[in-house]
Enzyme design. Structure first.
Site, PDB file in Angstrom:
ATOM      1  N   CYS A  91      56.289  82.931 108.862  1.00 29.70           N
ATOM      2  CA  CYS A  91      56.580  84.679 109.506  1.00 29.70           C
ATOM      3  C   CYS A  91      57.638  85.032 108.572  1.00 29.70           C
ATOM      4  O   CYS A  91      59.337  84.456 108.337  1.00 29.70           O
ATOM      5  CB  CYS A  91      56.788  84.426 111.277  1.00 29.70           C
ATOM      6  SG  CYS A  91      55.066  84.593 112.158  1.00 29.70           S
ATOM      7  N   CYS A 129      33.547 102.025  73.637  1.00 22.66           N
ATOM      8  CA  CYS A 129      33.708 100.834  74.450  1.00 22.66           C
ATOM      9  C   CYS A 129      33.748  99.371  74.237  1.00 22.66           C
ATOM     10  O   CYS A 129      33.522  98.705  74.034  1.00 22.66           O
ATOM     11  CB  CYS A 129      31.745 100.952  75.359  1.00 22.66           C
ATOM     12  SG  CYS A 129      31.668 100.231  77.030  1.00 22.66           S
ATOM     13  N   CYS A 142      37.657 107.264  81.187  1.00 19.00           N
ATOM     14  CA  CYS A 142      38.372 107.168  80.536  1.00 19.00           C
ATOM     15  C   CYS A 142      38.407 107.658  79.330  1.00 19.00           C
ATOM     16  O   CYS A 142      39.603 107.296  78.515  1.00 19.00           O
ATOM     17  CB  CYS A 142      36.396 106.514  79.626  1.00 19.00           C
ATOM     18  SG  CYS A 142      36.478 105.757  78.423  1.00 19.00           S
ATOM     19  N   CYS A 197      33.726 109.453  85.363  1.00 20.64           N
ATOM     20  CA  CYS A 197      33.637 107.943  84.278  1.00 20.64           C
ATOM     21  C   CYS A 197      34.855 108.783  83.125  1.00 20.64           C
ATOM     22  O   CYS A 197      34.959 108.354  82.398  1.00 20.64           O
ATOM     23  CB  CYS A 197      32.691 107.717  84.177  1.00 20.64           C
ATOM     24  SG  CYS A 197      31.084 109.174  83.420  1.00 20.64           S
ATOM     25  N   CYS A 252      35.768  97.829  79.434  1.00 19.89           N
ATOM     26  CA  CYS A 252      36.686  97.876  80.187  1.00 19.89           C
ATOM     27  C   CYS A 252      36.383  97.642  81.802  1.00 19.89           C
ATOM     28  O   CYS A 252      37.099  97.127  82.980  1.00 19.89           O
ATOM     29  CB  CYS A 252      37.992  98.268  80.418  1.00 19.89           C
ATOM     30  SG  CYS A 252      37.872 100.084  80.615  1.00 19.89           S
TER      31      CYS A 252
HETATM   32  C1  FMN Z   1      50.763  91.230 114.937  1.00 21.67           C
HETATM   33  C2  FMN Z   1      51.238  90.364 114.802  1.00 21.67           C
HETATM   34  C3  FMN Z   1      51.330  88.891 115.179  1.00 21.67           C
HETATM   35  C4  FMN Z   1      51.442  87.665 114.517  1.00 21.67           C
HETATM   36  N1  FMN Z   1      51.678  86.409 114.891  1.00 21.67           N
HETATM   37  C5  FMN Z   1      52.243  85.435 114.217  1.00 21.67           C
HETATM   38  C6  FMN Z   1      52.546  84.221 114.603  1.00 21.67           C
HETATM   39  O1  FMN Z   1      53.210  83.517 116.141  1.00 21.67           O
HETATM   40  N2  FMN Z   1      52.509  83.083 114.378  1.00 21.67           N
HETATM   41  C7  FMN Z   1      51.657  83.063 113.089  1.00 21.67           C
HETATM   42  O2  FMN Z   1      51.725  81.839 112.173  1.00 21.67           O
HETATM   43  N3  FMN Z   1      50.780  83.896 112.518  1.00 21.67           N
HETATM   44  C8  FMN Z   1      51.104  85.308 112.671  1.00 21.67           C
HETATM   45  N4  FMN Z   1      50.272  85.775 112.151  1.00 21.67           N
HETATM   46  C9  FMN Z   1      49.521  86.606 110.926  1.00 21.67           C
HETATM   47  C10 FMN Z   1      48.408  85.665 111.306  1.00 21.67           C
HETATM   48  O3  FMN Z   1      48.478  84.825 111.976  1.00 21.67           O
HETATM   49  C11 FMN Z   1      47.377  86.039 109.859  1.00 21.67           C
HETATM   50  O4  FMN Z   1      48.308  85.225 109.406  1.00 21.67           O
HETATM   51  C12 FMN Z   1      47.553  86.728 108.584  1.00 21.67           C
HETATM   52  O5  FMN Z   1      48.152  88.373 110.196  1.00 21.67           O
HETATM   53  C13 FMN Z   1      46.586  87.751 107.662  1.00 21.67           C
HETATM   54  O6  FMN Z   1      45.403  87.088 108.060  1.00 21.67           O
HETATM   55  P1  FMN Z   1      44.600  88.264 108.691  1.00 21.67           P
HETATM   56  O7  FMN Z   1      44.982  89.418 106.982  1.00 21.67           O
HETATM   57  O8  FMN Z   1      42.812  88.512 109.227  1.00 21.67           O
HETATM   58  O9  FMN Z   1      45.132  89.278 109.561  1.00 21.67           O
HETATM   59  C14 FMN Z   1      50.615  88.004 113.120  1.00 21.67           C
HETATM   60  C15 FMN Z   1      50.167  88.658 112.591  1.00 21.67           C
HETATM   61  C16 FMN Z   1      49.702  89.901 112.741  1.00 21.67           C
HETATM   62  C17 FMN Z   1      48.838  91.036 112.472  1.00 21.67           C
END
Ligand code: FMN
Length: 433
Positions: free
Chosen positions: A139, A379, A356, A352, A382
């Site tokens: 986090c 071309c 391009c 396109c 890409c």
């Molecule tokens: C509102 C919110 C709260 C979250 N809280 C946590 C948390 O408490 N612990 C954690 O490991 N990840 C937390 N995450 C991250 C998610 O577990 C996850 O890793 C991240 O959202 C990516 O996955 P997603 O793209 O499917 O959302 C949180 C995400 C969101 C959006």
């Protein structure tokens, strides 16, 4: 129907779809409903140690990026770990696990970076019946400023040290959840492996400011005139997550460590892509927050259909694309394609042509009557015309046969040559002399 049963580091679940640690998994009511909807497992919203209560903001927690159709592409959040009492969470975990023994239940943890704190919480969770722990080293906001979360995840030595403590004080399988807010994700993965982790999961959220309120001159979400960076997730982060999963799956130092893939998984196809790149299962947060728990049903039926149609088992899919992820210098420079415009499908919008003409190559001609045609002499394949074309399959790429003249160079297409052996590479030329 294909058998989707999953065994991830010894943790069994009826399918490989787990809810990631986040609001959808923060209480018994939610987790019961998630299991009823069909989720194979959940990672409970991160628990912290007992101490000063966790206090969330009372203003908006999310900043959202929408697509043109208002579909949610990315969510930025400034939420903390659980703000519910540890005792209550533990009681609820025990009760849910007792009633759903066939589902995976992992407890996400984040406590201060000292051995006693980890030992204490591990002892508290031992008799919940949970299947494993996930260490939240990811986090990026709120907790990181207190020396936890990504503050640990950005220092490989800390990851290794804490993982060792967890393995020393608990017999539970241990998943280390990695932060993407780091230059080379292989380093923390290597540290987790050295510390004895059973698996890594990734990605947690990406540091971000989603937008700025141009009247208040403050980032959004704005809390009483101020904003802070938050964690970004959802479909927008999937490409970053896929790359990081692939990097860990193919690196010699981390190859073989089980991976739980997270980041933007919304459909069965997203999940299959993560698995093909080496993830043993996937975790989902934003999609469940956006569309509700029932999206797992599409994931289950879609993945089963895909496996059936390819006559594959789940294990055949896991890691199947990893050998095809390579470094640039190994790509075949003699693979030549040219864009082709299907005149029956073309709606003469000219996108396109504009792309391009103004990008670099001037390889599309606008003929009288707004008829657009590829100039093969110019071309470079890409793909931009195909990418910006609003009509599916209107522009496709045609592969030149071996020996066929490439009108751009006047040379025939030759057999395979990568940069390492390419005549234009001075190092290769030297080696050949
Ligand atoms: C509102 C919110 C709260 C979250 N809280 C946590 C948390 O408490 N612990 C954690 O490991 N990840 C937390 N995450 C991250 C998610 O577990 C996850 O890793 C991240 O959202 C990516 O996955 P997603 O793209 O499917 O959302 C949180 C995400 C969101 C959006």
């Amino acid at each position: 129907m294909a058998d989707l049963r999953s065994n991830f580091i010894g943790i069994k679940s009826p399918n490989p779809f787990w809810l990631a640690s986040a609001p959808p998994t923060d209480k018994e009511y939610n987790v019961r409903r998630a299991y009823e909807a069909g989720w194979g497992g959940v990672v409970w919203k991160t628990l912290g140690s007992e101490g000063p209560p966790v206090v969330n903001v009372n203003g908006p927690r999310y900043g959202v990026i929408h697509g043109a159709d208002r579909r949610v592409l990315g969510i930025n959040n400034i939420e903390l770990i659980t703000d519910r009492p540890l005792e209550v969470n533990l009681r609820e975990i025990k009760s849910v696990k007792r009633d759903y023994p066939d589902r995976a239940l992992i407890i996400s943890l984040m406590v201060p970076c000292d051995e006693e704190s980890w030992k204490a919480i591990l002892h508290r969770i031992e008799d919940t019946g949970a299947d494993g722990v996930e260490l939240n080293f990811g986090c990026p906001h709120g907790m990181a400023e207190r020396g936890m979360g990504s503050a640990v995840g950005q220092v490989p030595e800390y990851i290794e040290m804490v993982t060792r403590w967890v393995k020393k004080h608990s017999r539970m399988p241990c998943i280390v959840k990695l932060t993407p807010n780091i230059t080379d994700v292989r380093k923390p993965a290597e540290a987790a492996k050295r510390g004895g982790a059973d698996a890594v999961s990734l990605i947690n959220t990406i540091n971000s400011i989603t937008s700025v309120d141009l009247d208040l001159f403050a980032p959004q979400p704005t809390i009483d005139g101020k904003g802070s960076h938050g964690g970004y997730c959802g479909p927008a982060v999937k490409p970053i997550a896929l790359n990081m999963v692939a990097e860990i799956a193919r690196s010699a130092e981390t190859r073989g460590i089980p991976i739980s893939g997270i980041g933007g998984v919304t459909t069965w196809r997203d999940a299959a892509e993560f698995m093909a790149l080496g993830a043993g299962n996937v975790q989902v947060c934003t999609a469940a927050m956006t569309y509700g728990f029932k999206i797992v049903q599409e994931m289950i039926s879609g993945l089963a259909d895909y496996l059936d149609s390819h006559q594959m088992q789940l294990d055949d899919l896991i890691g199947r694309a990893v050998p095809n992820v390579t470094d640039w210098q190994h790509l075949n420079l003699n693979y030549i394609t040219k864009a082709v415009i299907d005149q029956d499908l073309c709606i003469s919008c000219g996108r396109c042509y504009a792309a391009c003409e103004d990008t670099s190559h001037q390889a599309i001609a606008m003929n009288p009557g707004r008829v657009f045609e590829v100039i093969e002499e110019e071309c470079v394949a890409c793909n931009l015309c195909l990418d910006v074309c609003p009509v599916e399959n209107c522009i496709t790429m045609r592969e030149l046969e071996i020996g066929e003249i490439d009108k751009r160079t006047g040379e025939p297409r030759r057999e395979y040559a990568n940069w390492t052996s390419h005549p234009n590479n001075p190092m290769a030329a030297q080696a050949a002399e």
